[in-house]
Each structure stands twice: as C-alpha cells, then as structure tokens.
Design a protein around this motif. Structure first.
Motif, PDB file in Angstrom:
ATOM      1  N   HIS A   1     -49.261 -10.338 -36.585  1.00 30.88           N
ATOM      2  CA  HIS A   1     -49.607  -9.142 -36.455  1.00 30.88           C
ATOM      3  C   HIS A   1     -50.984  -9.298 -36.686  1.00 30.88           C
ATOM      4  CE1 HIS A   1     -45.779  -7.792 -37.578  1.00 30.88           C
ATOM      5  NE2 HIS A   1     -46.168  -6.609 -36.748  1.00 30.88           N
TER       6      HIS A   1
ATOM      7  N   GLN B   1     -45.774 -12.755 -30.236  1.00 34.40           N
ATOM      8  CA  GLN B   1     -46.923 -12.860 -31.667  1.00 34.40           C
ATOM      9  C   GLN B   1     -45.656 -13.979 -32.331  1.00 34.40           C
ATOM     10  OE1 GLN B   1     -48.407  -9.133 -32.328  1.00 34.40           O
ATOM     11  NE2 GLN B   1     -46.499  -9.136 -34.250  1.00 34.40           N
TER      12      GLN B   1
ATOM     13  N   LYS C   1     -39.479   1.398 -36.950  1.00 35.46           N
ATOM     14  CA  LYS C   1     -40.742   0.838 -36.332  1.00 35.46           C
ATOM     15  C   LYS C   1     -41.158   1.628 -35.799  1.00 35.46           C
ATOM     16  CE  LYS C   1     -41.149  -3.059 -35.523  1.00 35.46           C
ATOM     17  NZ  LYS C   1     -41.620  -3.883 -36.697  1.00 35.46           N
TER      18      LYS C   1
ATOM     19  N   ARG D   1     -37.067 -11.337 -42.702  1.00 33.19           N
ATOM     20  CA  ARG D   1     -37.731 -10.192 -42.480  1.00 33.19           C
ATOM     21  C   ARG D   1     -37.571  -8.692 -41.039  1.00 33.19           C
ATOM     22  NH1 ARG D   1     -42.792  -7.154 -41.379  1.00 33.19           N
ATOM     23  NH2 ARG D   1     -42.067  -7.935 -39.301  1.00 33.19           N
TER      24      ARG D   1
ATOM     25  N   ASP E   1     -42.788  -7.077 -30.056  1.00 35.07           N
ATOM     26  CA  ASP E   1     -43.907  -8.510 -30.902  1.00 35.07           C
ATOM     27  C   ASP E   1     -43.289 -10.211 -30.605  1.00 35.07           C
ATOM     28  OD1 ASP E   1     -45.351  -5.829 -31.550  1.00 35.07           O
ATOM     29  OD2 ASP E   1     -45.354  -6.666 -33.334  1.00 35.07           O
TER      30      ASP E   1
ATOM     31  N   CYS F   1     -39.334  -9.151 -35.529  1.00 30.09           N
ATOM     32  CA  CYS F   1     -39.911  -7.316 -35.955  1.00 30.09           C
ATOM     33  C   CYS F   1     -38.678  -6.578 -35.801  1.00 30.09           C
ATOM     34  CB  CYS F   1     -41.238  -7.495 -34.487  1.00 30.09           C
ATOM     35  SG  CYS F   1     -42.158  -6.081 -35.054  1.00 30.09           S
TER      36      CYS F   1
ATOM     37  N   GLU G   1     -43.852 -13.816 -37.917  1.00 30.33           N
ATOM     38  CA  GLU G   1     -41.951 -12.901 -37.088  1.00 30.33           C
ATOM     39  C   GLU G   1     -41.621 -14.375 -35.824  1.00 30.33           C
ATOM     40  OE1 GLU G   1     -43.084  -8.399 -36.260  1.00 30.33           O
ATOM     41  OE2 GLU G   1     -43.786  -9.839 -34.645  1.00 30.33           O
TER      42      GLU G   1
HETATM   43 MN    MN Z   1     -44.175  -7.029 -35.687  1.00 33.56          MN
END
Ligand code: MN
Ligand code: PEP
Length: 349
Positions: free
Chosen positions: A276, A316, A134, A129, A313, A104, A302
């Motif tokens: 997400h 996730q 943020k 990525r 994050d 993330c 992620e």
């Molecule tokens: Mn994220």
C-alpha cells in the motif's frame, strides 16, 4: 507546559491564567521578558488540557513538553513492547522481523489461497494476511466476502501452520472475527474512528494499527493511545504511506523516517507495508528492505496466486514465484541485520 502570552496581554489576562492554573494545583514559574510573558506550569494535564489554556484571552501559544501519548511513550516504558503468540512467534524487541503476507482480499478460491499460504510457510513467514471486509473507495468495487473469507483464511492458516491477520471495519463484527483471527487490523481509513479504536481496545487480540492517509506521527501515536487507554497494550503500528502531492509514480509516499522516529518516541513494534505504501509491485522489495534496515519489526506484503485477476490491489501484489525470490533475499537481509546488530552491541560492550 509553557504558556506564552501575547506581547500586549494585560496584567488582568495574565493573572486570570495564573489563577486558573493555581486553582487546579499547578506549580507556576513566571518569567516577564521584555516582549512576552512566559508562564511555566507543572501539573496534571488530564483536567487542564493545553486546549483549555489556549482559550484564555491574551494567550499566544501553549507548548507541551511531555508528549500527549502517555501509554505509548518510551518515557513511560523504556523497554520495547514484545508481543508473543502461543506458537512462540514474537513481534518487537529486536526479535526476528515477522512477515505477514497474503492477498488483499480473500477470494472465493480456497485452492488459490492455500497456494499462497503454503508458499508463505515455506518462505519462513509467520502470518497469513487477507481482507474479508474491504474498505473500498467506491461502493461498486469488491467489498469482501465477510465471514466466509475468514473461514477460508483460518482453514488455510491451520493447514500450513500460520497465524492470521484481517481488518475489522465495524465493532459489531469483532466477536465473530475473534473466532478466526489472531491479529486484528485497523485500516488507514479508520485510524481516527475512535469508537472502533475503543472497541479493539477492549479485545484481547493484538491490533495492527495502520497509519492514516494524512496522519501526522503524533496523531498516529495518539490513535494507538486510544486502543491502549481502553485496555489493550498489544498494538503494532504499520507505516503504509501517506498522501502527498505526487501520485504519478507511487500510490502513496512511504515515510521511511517514521519508523526510527516512532521507535525513538514509542516502545510499540512497527511494521512496514510497501504494497500500500507504493502501489507498485516492483517497489515492494526495495521498500520492504528499506523499512527493515531502519528497524522495522516486520513487513506486510500483498501476495496473490494470480495478481492479474485479483479482485483488489493486483498491481501491488507479488505473484508466488516472485514472492519466493523476494523472500529469499529478505530472509538473507534479516540475517545480516541481526549479525550487524550483534556486532554493534558487542562493540559497544
Ligand atoms: Mn490491499
Ligand atoms: C489493506 O491492508 O488491505 C488496506 C486496505 O490497507 P490500508 O488501510 O493501509 O489502505
């Protein structure tokens, strides 16, 4: 457009609407029903918008027949948009779905990032990525390492042979970001930040546009239209879940149906972000697969080398061993989807 007048609209009110439309070169067909008068108006809606007509007294409703997103619309361009990169990677148009993976936030740990990038390359992914800027709900949460993070990301991507994706939050960062980034991301919270959309519209980098927390599909496509209208045709839409009333088990509600709906009405590529979209590690694999089965052109996931200590994050994010297993199964699914598509087109002839 079709203009439905109120049942008690006066002749003067009806005539005023007709005169206005005729003065703006609209062709008019007029239907006087038992209850309502309906005006069918054909003409250029760039100057006479449905909103302007609905401001006239006596107008009950204005219905638009053609979708307001013109450049993004499949009516205008029936063939899928395919975005091609200098290394041959393609997004859209039935090409192999792409995988965009990474933490993330890019953290102050180059070795950790390199572990993720190497695993991504090995698993056949095309993009690294990660976030440098943020958009955090709380100002006390980690805000990203900015340019330093982008430098790390470029280096890890070059070392492993990946392309890069990162979110832009401020138009004034664009020039700097374009030195490091192959694809710009507009996050869910900025989907209607029109100045930012216009600024990326003037860039020559492809843009991933994420669906807003409460965007309708039409609003989402109109946001893409803002980018395209400003000169950038290379927009990739990303379904990342929308807010709903039940957040007990999932962070958002991933709108799987939006993928085939968008593909029906638009030629733009669509990817899914189950990280997400659900907020839950265990839901990443099934929801990524669901997105691919209904036609997504790629996934965004992620992945962190140490999710329990991630700066954002972690919950996730897939740890690397789990990511490798998930990608083995996703790659297999993509091969099967490809096979089924070929059988289908062979059967159709
Ligand atoms: Mn994220
Ligand atoms: C992200 O991609 O890291 C992100 C913040 O996503 P979203 O804008 O979808 O919330």
């Amino acid at each position: 457009m079709i203009i439905i007048m109120e049942r008690n609209a006066s002749d003067i009110q009806i005539q005023k609407v007709i005169d206005f439309l005729k003065n703006n070169d609209f062709e008019i067909r007029f239907n006087q029903g038992q209850v309502h008068t309906v005006i069918d108006a054909i003409g250029d809606k760039t100057t006479v918008t449905p909103g302007r007509i609905s401001a006239f007294d006596g107008v009950k409703e204005v219905k638009v027949i053609r979708e307001p997103f013109r450049l993004a619309s499949r009516d205008r361009k029936p063939d899928d948009t395919v975005i091609e990169f200098s290394n041959g990677v393609k997004i859209g148009g039935g090409n192999k779905p792409v995988s965009m993976v990474g933490p993330c936030s890019i953290e102050d740990d180059y070795e950790g990032l390199l572990k993720v990038a190497s695993a991504a390359k090995e698993a056949g992914c095309e993009f690294l990525r990660g976030g440098a800027f943020k958009p955090r709900t709380s100002p006390y949460d980690f805000q990203g390492y900015g340019e330093k993070a982008l430098k790390f990301m470029r280096k890890a991507a070059d070392e492993t042979g990946l392309l890069t994706v990162s979110e832009v939050m401020d138009a004034s960062d664009l020039d700097m970001m374009c030195d490091y980034i192959d694809v710009l991301q507009i996050g869910a919270r900025n989907v209607q930040n029109f100045k930012l959309l216009h600024a990326v519209g003037k860039c020559n980098k492809p843009v991933i546009l994420k669906r807003g927390l409460a965007s309708t599909i039409r609003e989402f496509l109109l946001a893409a239209e803002h980018i395209m209208y400003n000169g950038n045709p290379n927009v990739i839409l990303c379904e990342r879940g929308i807010r709903s009333f039940d957040s007990a088990f999932t962070r958002n509600v991933m709108d799987i149906a939006s993928i085939p709906v968008i593909k029906k009405y638009s030629h733009l590529p669509v990817i899914v972000d189950p990280s997400h979209g659900t907020g839950q590690r265990y839901l990443i694999e099934p929801m990524a697969k669901a997105g691919l089965i209904v036609g997504a052109d790629g996934i965004m996931i992620e992945v962190h080398h140490d999710p329990e200590n991630a700066l954002s994050d972690g919950k996730q994010s897939l740890p690397i061993p789990m990511f490798k297993d998930v990608m083995t199964r996703i790659n297999r699914l993509n091969e099967n989807i490809h096979y089924e598509k070929n059988c289908l087109s062979a059967n159709i002839g």
